[in-house]
Design a protein around this motif. Structure first.
Motif, PDB file in Angstrom:
ATOM      1  N   ASN A   1     -34.826  29.977  -1.247  1.00 52.50           N
ATOM      2  CA  ASN A   1     -35.210  28.210  -1.588  1.00 52.50           C
ATOM      3  C   ASN A   1     -36.034  27.683  -2.336  1.00 52.50           C
ATOM      4  OD1 ASN A   1     -35.656  26.166   0.563  1.00 52.50           O
ATOM      5  ND2 ASN A   1     -37.544  26.274   0.415  1.00 52.50           N
ATOM      6  N   LEU A   2     -36.333  28.653  -2.885  1.00 53.07           N
ATOM      7  CA  LEU A   2     -37.000  28.085  -4.604  1.00 53.07           C
ATOM      8  C   LEU A   2     -35.623  28.185  -5.448  1.00 53.07           C
ATOM      9  CD1 LEU A   2     -39.867  29.687  -6.725  1.00 53.07           C
ATOM     10  CD2 LEU A   2     -38.062  29.571  -7.801  1.00 53.07           C
ATOM     11  N   LEU A   3     -34.912  28.694  -5.678  1.00 50.04           N
ATOM     12  CA  LEU A   3     -33.329  28.947  -6.492  1.00 50.04           C
ATOM     13  C   LEU A   3     -33.057  27.888  -5.929  1.00 50.04           C
ATOM     14  CD1 LEU A   3     -32.339  32.315  -6.995  1.00 50.04           C
ATOM     15  CD2 LEU A   3     -33.706  31.045  -8.397  1.00 50.04           C
ATOM     16  N   LEU A   4     -32.807  27.368  -4.731  1.00 50.77           N
ATOM     17  CA  LEU A   4     -31.993  26.049  -4.385  1.00 50.77           C
ATOM     18  C   LEU A   4     -33.297  24.992  -4.626  1.00 50.77           C
ATOM     19  CD1 LEU A   4     -29.280  25.154  -2.375  1.00 50.77           C
ATOM     20  CD2 LEU A   4     -31.628  25.254  -0.911  1.00 50.77           C
ATOM     21  N   GLY A   5     -34.161  24.592  -4.480  1.00 50.33           N
ATOM     22  CA  GLY A   5     -35.191  23.861  -4.920  1.00 50.33           C
ATOM     23  C   GLY A   5     -35.287  23.119  -6.317  1.00 50.33           C
ATOM     24  N   ALA A   6     -34.983  24.593  -6.970  1.00 50.01           N
ATOM     25  CA  ALA A   6     -34.343  23.821  -8.906  1.00 50.01           C
ATOM     26  C   ALA A   6     -33.266  23.545  -8.958  1.00 50.01           C
ATOM     27  CB  ALA A   6     -34.855  25.151  -9.106  1.00 50.01           C
ATOM     28  N   ALA A   7     -32.520  23.936  -8.613  1.00 55.97           N
ATOM     29  CA  ALA A   7     -31.240  23.529  -8.741  1.00 55.97           C
ATOM     30  C   ALA A   7     -30.770  21.887  -8.371  1.00 55.97           C
ATOM     31  CB  ALA A   7     -30.323  24.261  -7.830  1.00 55.97           C
ATOM     32  N   MET A   8     -31.541  21.672  -7.176  1.00 50.59           N
ATOM     33  CA  MET A   8     -31.310  20.574  -6.435  1.00 50.59           C
ATOM     34  C   MET A   8     -32.006  19.037  -7.162  1.00 50.59           C
ATOM     35  SD  MET A   8     -29.435  20.689  -4.187  1.00 50.59           S
ATOM     36  CE  MET A   8     -28.277  19.394  -3.900  1.00 50.59           C
TER      37      MET A   8
ATOM     38  N   LEU B   1     -28.625  28.808 -11.476  1.00 48.61           N
ATOM     39  CA  LEU B   1     -29.423  29.417 -10.734  1.00 48.61           C
ATOM     40  C   LEU B   1     -28.600  29.120  -9.057  1.00 48.61           C
ATOM     41  CD1 LEU B   1     -32.130  26.902 -11.803  1.00 48.61           C
ATOM     42  CD2 LEU B   1     -31.824  29.237 -12.311  1.00 48.61           C
ATOM     43  N   LEU B   2     -27.695  28.622  -8.374  1.00 48.59           N
ATOM     44  CA  LEU B   2     -27.823  28.708  -7.027  1.00 48.59           C
ATOM     45  C   LEU B   2     -26.705  29.502  -7.290  1.00 48.59           C
ATOM     46  CD1 LEU B   2     -26.425  24.893  -6.595  1.00 48.59           C
ATOM     47  CD2 LEU B   2     -28.190  25.569  -4.633  1.00 48.59           C
ATOM     48  N   LEU B   3     -25.828  30.344  -8.262  1.00 49.69           N
ATOM     49  CA  LEU B   3     -25.606  31.654  -7.896  1.00 49.69           C
ATOM     50  C   LEU B   3     -26.509  32.901  -7.595  1.00 49.69           C
ATOM     51  CD1 LEU B   3     -21.781  32.258 -10.709  1.00 49.69           C
ATOM     52  CD2 LEU B   3     -21.953  31.715  -7.734  1.00 49.69           C
TER      53      LEU B   3
END
Length: 479
Positions: A274-281, A445-447
């Motif tokens: 979720n942290l990486l997902l939030g960073a990318a979005m 980041l998503l990868l």
């Protein structure tokens, strides 16, 4: 005789729906107005990111404390306090005359949101404890949550173009007044049990440490990574975060987060994802808003409209996730959704200074939106697997915090990298190169999030259809 909040379920649902719409709206309504905010108040390219950072850091850093305060001092009382702070900060932010004024207002908005968001959700949970009414209530809550985010970019664009950027702040004031009127009519619940005092020191250390960490990163546009200023700033940030961990481990008060929770691979994996997902979005919204307006020359209103395909993609992905949720394991959905979203971002990375919406934005918006929608429900359900019932609220709050903190950290790093690629020239070609790099790194980041899902999360079977109703009910409650 005073009635409990459960005696007015319709009123409670209306109040919580208005609150959630406002919080979701505020997360996206500012993005489209960023170029006008920069021009109006004189923000630098890197300084502009603090309009996002200030809100995300206080919201994410204090969210767990807000939940603890709501449990201890009463949900209605904390909700009223949070609404008052949020509305006042929105009003003052609309009158901002300098960058610091707006950043401070956004920080106070985040504090208010950290109080009102968990208190509102807790009110909904206690008012609708079980059954079909609960499913319906949380279904309405989820729909309003999605609608606020989707309409935020459209409303932000229309307000910015036809009323001025200040109205992306002022728009919260009448919504707050309506929410306050509804909440005030709710009867106070019985006094909550007070088991221990909230860990205020832990919340302050976590928020201060994260803020200083982001500050150190974004200041590398002025001071090199090896300069004494940067090294000292980052060292102090790490020391504050280490102190937070120590306080959570040793405090005699009720900690914000029991560190033993991270021994659960589902909790650790879901929050890292979720942290990486939030960073990318967060980074993608920032870069695409600037690309559409500063490179392609699109007006704010049309920019808001051009964000709608992404919003529709998220809705479609969320519906698809529900349909597939009883056929595929959450881990499979997280991997699939992450790969789809990464594909969309990599496609975004091919933007051109001479591009068009149809050629450079529409396709990747739909792909990334569907992928993001596929991730939302599985990451929430995964974050509470194996968690004791009395800690599910904490686990859910931790998940929300990880996304907000990820958003701020991701924007700090990718925004700084993009600024360095752009250089001093502010030509459309130079800006395009910076934004393209930032979007491509979002795909990376998503990868990384997909890798987390594959290596940290355990393989599980999809829920049985026999338990569909109960599982769906629980999933909505956690979301």
């Amino acid at each position: 005789m005073r009635r409990s909040t459960s005696a007015k379920p319709g009123l409670t649902l209306a109040a919580v729906a208005v609150v959630q719409f406002m919080v979701s709206l505020d997360l996206s309504v500012v993005n489209v107005a960023l170029p006008q905010i920069a021009a109006g108040l004189g923000f630098s390219a890197v300084g502009l990111t603090w309009v996002i950072h200030a809100y995300a850091l206080t919201f994410g850093g204090l969210l767990l404390l807000g939940g603890k305060a709501a449990d201890r001092y009463g949900r209605r009382r904390v909700l009223l306090l949070g609404l008052g702070l949020f509305g006042l900060a929105s009003l003052l932010g609309g009158f901002a005359q300098a960058p610091g004024h707006l950043v401070a207002a956004r920080a106070v908005q985040g504090i208010g949101a950290a109080a009102l968001a968990p208190a509102a959700l807790a009110l909904l949970t206690t008012t609708f404890p079980a059954g079909k009414a609960r499913v319906r209530a949380f279904g309405i809550w989820s729909a309003v949550n999605a609608a606020g985010g989707a309409l935020g970019v459209l409303i932000g664009g229309l307000l910015t173009e036809y009323a001025g950027w200040r109205w992306v702040m002022f728009v919260n004031v009448p919504i707050t007044v309506g929410a306050l009127a509804l909440t005030w009519r709710l009867a106070a619940a019985p006094p909550p049990a007070r088991s221990g005092r909230p860990d205020v020191l832990g919340a302050v250390l976590a928020t201060a440490g994260m803020t200083l960490l982001v500050f150190g990163i974004v200041r590398t546009d002025r001071y090199a990574w090896t300069s004494p200023v940067t090294v000292t700033t980052l060292a102090v940030a790490v020391a504050l975060l280490a102190a937070f961990v120590y306080v959570e481990w040793s405090t005699a008060r009720e900690p914000l987060i029991r560190l033993g929770l991270f021994a659960n691979r589902s909790v650790t994996g879901a929050n890292a994802y979720n942290l990486l997902l939030g960073a990318a979005m967060a980074s993608s919204f920032y870069f695409m808003s600037l690309y559409l307006q500063r490179v392609l020359g699109t007006g704010p209103a049309l920019t808001g409209i051009e964000f709608l395909p992404f919003a529709f993609g998220v809705v479609a992905g969320s519906v698809l996730a529900v349909r597939l949720g009883y056929r595929l394991a959450p881990r499979t959905l997280l991997v699939t959704g992450g790969l789809l979203t990464a594909t969309g971002f990599a496609w975004f990375g091919l933007i051109s200074p001479y591009g068009t919406f149809a050629a450079n934005v529409l396709g990747p918006s739909l792909v990334a939106g569907v992928g993001f929608g596929l991730c939302l429900a599985p990451v929430v359900s995964t974050a509470t697997v194996g968690v004791a019932p009395h800690e599910t609220g904490t686990a859910a709050g931790l998940l929300n915090s990880s996304r907000q903190i990820g958003a701020s950290l991701g924007l700090a790093v990718l925004g700084t990298v993009a600024h360095h690629r752009t250089g001093p020239a502010a030509t459309p070609e130079a800006l395009n190169d910076g934004y393209a790099l930032g979007l491509t790194l979002g795909a990376v980041l998503l990868l990384g999030a997909v890798l987390v899902a594959l290596t940290v999360l355990r393989r599980t079977s999809p829920p049985s259809r026999a338990g569909r109703t109960d599982d769906h009910d629980a999933l909505l409650a956690r979301n």
